[in-house]
Design a protein around this motif. Structure first.
Motif, short mmCIF file in Angstrom:
data_model
loop_
_atom_site.label_atom_id
_atom_site.label_comp_id
_atom_site.label_asym_id
_atom_site.label_seq_id
_atom_site.Cartn_x
_atom_site.Cartn_y
_atom_site.Cartn_z
N PHE A 118 0.91 -1.24 0.03
CA PHE A 118 0.00 -0.07 -0.07
C PHE A 118 0.85 1.29 -0.06
O PHE A 118 0.51 2.28 -0.69
CB PHE A 118 -0.82 0.08 1.17
CG PHE A 118 -2.02 -1.10 1.12
CD1 PHE A 118 -2.39 -1.69 0.07
CD2 PHE A 118 -2.37 -1.51 2.36
CE1 PHE A 118 -3.27 -2.73 0.08
CE2 PHE A 118 -3.26 -2.40 2.41
CZ PHE A 118 -3.56 -3.14 1.11
N THR A 119 1.91 1.32 0.93
CA THR A 119 2.86 2.54 0.88
C THR A 119 3.50 2.81 -0.50
O THR A 119 3.39 3.93 -0.88
CB THR A 119 3.77 2.33 1.83
OG1 THR A 119 3.09 2.05 3.19
CG2 THR A 119 4.73 3.33 2.12
N LYS A 120 3.93 1.64 -1.01
CA LYS A 120 4.90 1.77 -2.37
C LYS A 120 3.78 2.35 -3.36
O LYS A 120 3.97 3.18 -4.17
CB LYS A 120 5.46 0.62 -2.69
CG LYS A 120 6.62 0.36 -1.50
CD LYS A 120 7.62 -0.98 -2.38
CE LYS A 120 8.71 -1.09 -1.56
NZ LYS A 120 9.50 -2.09 -2.30
N GLU A 125 5.34 3.90 -6.75
CA GLU A 125 6.48 2.92 -7.05
C GLU A 125 5.98 1.69 -7.30
O GLU A 125 4.43 1.30 -7.29
CB GLU A 125 7.25 2.68 -5.61
CG GLU A 125 7.98 3.93 -5.02
CD GLU A 125 8.38 3.75 -3.85
OE1 GLU A 125 8.72 2.65 -3.25
OE2 GLU A 125 8.77 4.87 -3.28
N GLU A 126 6.64 0.78 -8.11
CA GLU A 126 6.21 -0.53 -8.40
C GLU A 126 6.23 -1.53 -7.40
O GLU A 126 7.21 -1.51 -6.48
CB GLU A 126 7.13 -1.07 -9.55
CG GLU A 126 6.65 -2.22 -10.19
CD GLU A 126 7.43 -2.54 -11.56
OE1 GLU A 126 6.91 -2.26 -12.68
OE2 GLU A 126 8.54 -3.48 -11.52
N VAL A 127 5.20 -2.17 -7.40
CA VAL A 127 5.20 -3.60 -6.40
C VAL A 127 5.13 -4.84 -7.09
O VAL A 127 4.75 -4.69 -8.39
CB VAL A 127 4.12 -3.51 -5.20
CG1 VAL A 127 4.63 -2.27 -4.63
CG2 VAL A 127 2.95 -3.44 -5.93
N ILE A 128 5.11 -5.98 -6.67
CA ILE A 128 5.07 -7.36 -7.13
C ILE A 128 3.77 -7.85 -6.49
O ILE A 128 3.98 -8.13 -5.18
CB ILE A 128 6.30 -8.37 -7.30
CG1 ILE A 128 7.25 -7.70 -7.90
CG2 ILE A 128 5.95 -9.69 -7.92
CD1 ILE A 128 7.16 -7.70 -9.38
N ILE A 129 2.75 -8.12 -7.06
CA ILE A 129 1.59 -8.59 -6.67
C ILE A 129 1.72 -10.07 -6.48
O ILE A 129 2.11 -10.82 -7.66
CB ILE A 129 0.19 -8.24 -7.23
CG1 ILE A 129 0.05 -6.79 -7.24
CG2 ILE A 129 -0.99 -9.11 -6.75
CD1 ILE A 129 -0.24 -6.16 -6.19
N PRO A 130 1.55 -10.86 -5.57
CA PRO A 130 1.87 -12.31 -5.37
C PRO A 130 1.02 -13.12 -5.80
O PRO A 130 -0.05 -12.68 -6.06
CB PRO A 130 2.47 -12.37 -3.85
CG PRO A 130 1.59 -11.38 -3.24
CD PRO A 130 1.74 -10.21 -4.16
#
Length: 315
Positions: A118-120, A125-130
């Protein structure tokens, strides 16, 4: 607000297809209002947290919200919190009072990863959704997918624990929704069908149709599901900016088609089950309702999440 059995019966007798379409249009209006609230709060956060107990229709509602937001020019991504389950360690997993693994517990989720996600996302920013693989009961990070949010994008995270202290509580800026089938059906002042019974019926039929779980097994788990709701879900519903009632006036007549199958399933239910009496009362209550042809259910109806044949794709 409760529904009246007499009004339902009369409407189905007059024009069942038109009545059912009206019911779904009324639900769609609830979704539109929710989408408007989300839009108003976009400046606060691009994160939307959608919670509700089992059988409430969270997945279809999230997809309908996505459609409404896309129509308004907002790119929307829907993510199931199920993908944030941790690979289970049976030696440390939370347990029910009976000693079984508590599959309703929020402790099974990776709260720290959600917080970081949530913060990223809020920062762009980019995240990886597992990706959680239920067949292997493990999270496969190699199958994760990248996601980042632009200025006019939203991410909807849906799951039973979305309003939990360790999820919504860490991000009070997020827009929060709570959905459940909340309307009882009355015959005058006499209670004929509870809103909670709508949810167990939905779940039982869905699990039979799509998850390979027989009705007796799903019914036998209902007492622990309800216990988990009271401990882990309902206490946080007041955190919601939006509350949606997902009950539809025609759904009990629709599920009355499954009454004989449900009755047969109850014959194998252990009489010591804490919900044994209530489940028998639920099945007996179908006798008050006429049946309606499932073929008349609109393809885009929330009920299609449970009976199949709908226009939405459920991964």
């Amino acid at each position: 607000m409760p529904y009246q059995l007499r009004e339902i019966t009369q409407a189905l007798a007059a024009d069942p297809a038109d009545f059912m379409a009206q019911c779904d249009q009324q639900y769609q209006q609830r979704v539109r209002k929710a989408a408007e609230t989300i839009l108003k709060r976009m400046k606060e956060s691009p994160i939307v947290l959608l919670s509700g107990p089992s059988g409430s229709g969270k997945t279809t509602t999230a997809l309908k919200l996505e459609e409404e937001l896309e129509r308004r020019g907002v790119s929307t991504h829907t993510i199931s919190l199920d993908n944030y389950f941790k690979t289970m360690d049976r030696s440390t997993a939370p347990r029910t009072p009976e000693g079984d693994i508590d599959l309703e517990s929020p402790q099974l989720l990776d709260m720290d990863l959600l917080d970081e996600t949530f913060t990223k996302l809020t920062r762009g920013e980019e995240v990886i959704i597992p990706k959680f693989e239920f067949s292997r009961q493990m999270r496969n990070d190699a199958r994760g997918r990248p996601l980042s949010l632009g200025p006019n994008e939203i991410a909807i995270f849906e799951g039973i624990h979305a309003l939990n202290d360790d999820i919504a509580g860490r991000h009070p800026e997020a827009t929060t929704l709570y959905i459940s089938a909340r309307a009882n059906i009355l015959d005058g002042e006499a209670l004929r069908f509870k809103g909670t019974w709508m949810r167990i019926t939905r779940r039982t039929v869905r699990d039979l149709n799509f998850r390979g779980t027989d009705m007796t097994t799903t019914l036998s788990m209902w007492h622990n599901v309800r216990r988990g709701e009271k401990r882990y879900i309902s206490p946080f519903k007041n955190r919601a900016h939006i509350i949606i009632d997902s009950s539809l006036r025609y759904e009990v007549p629709l599920f009355a088609n499954y009454a004989f199958a449900l009755e047969a399933a109850l014959k194998d239910l252990d009489p010591r089950n804490p919900r044994w009496k209530e489940l028998h009362e639920m099945v007996a209550s179908f006798r008050y309702f006429p049946t309606v042809d499932p073929a008349l259910v609109p393809a885009s109806s929330l009920i299609r999440e449970f009976i199949g044949g709908g226009s939405y794709h459920y991964s």
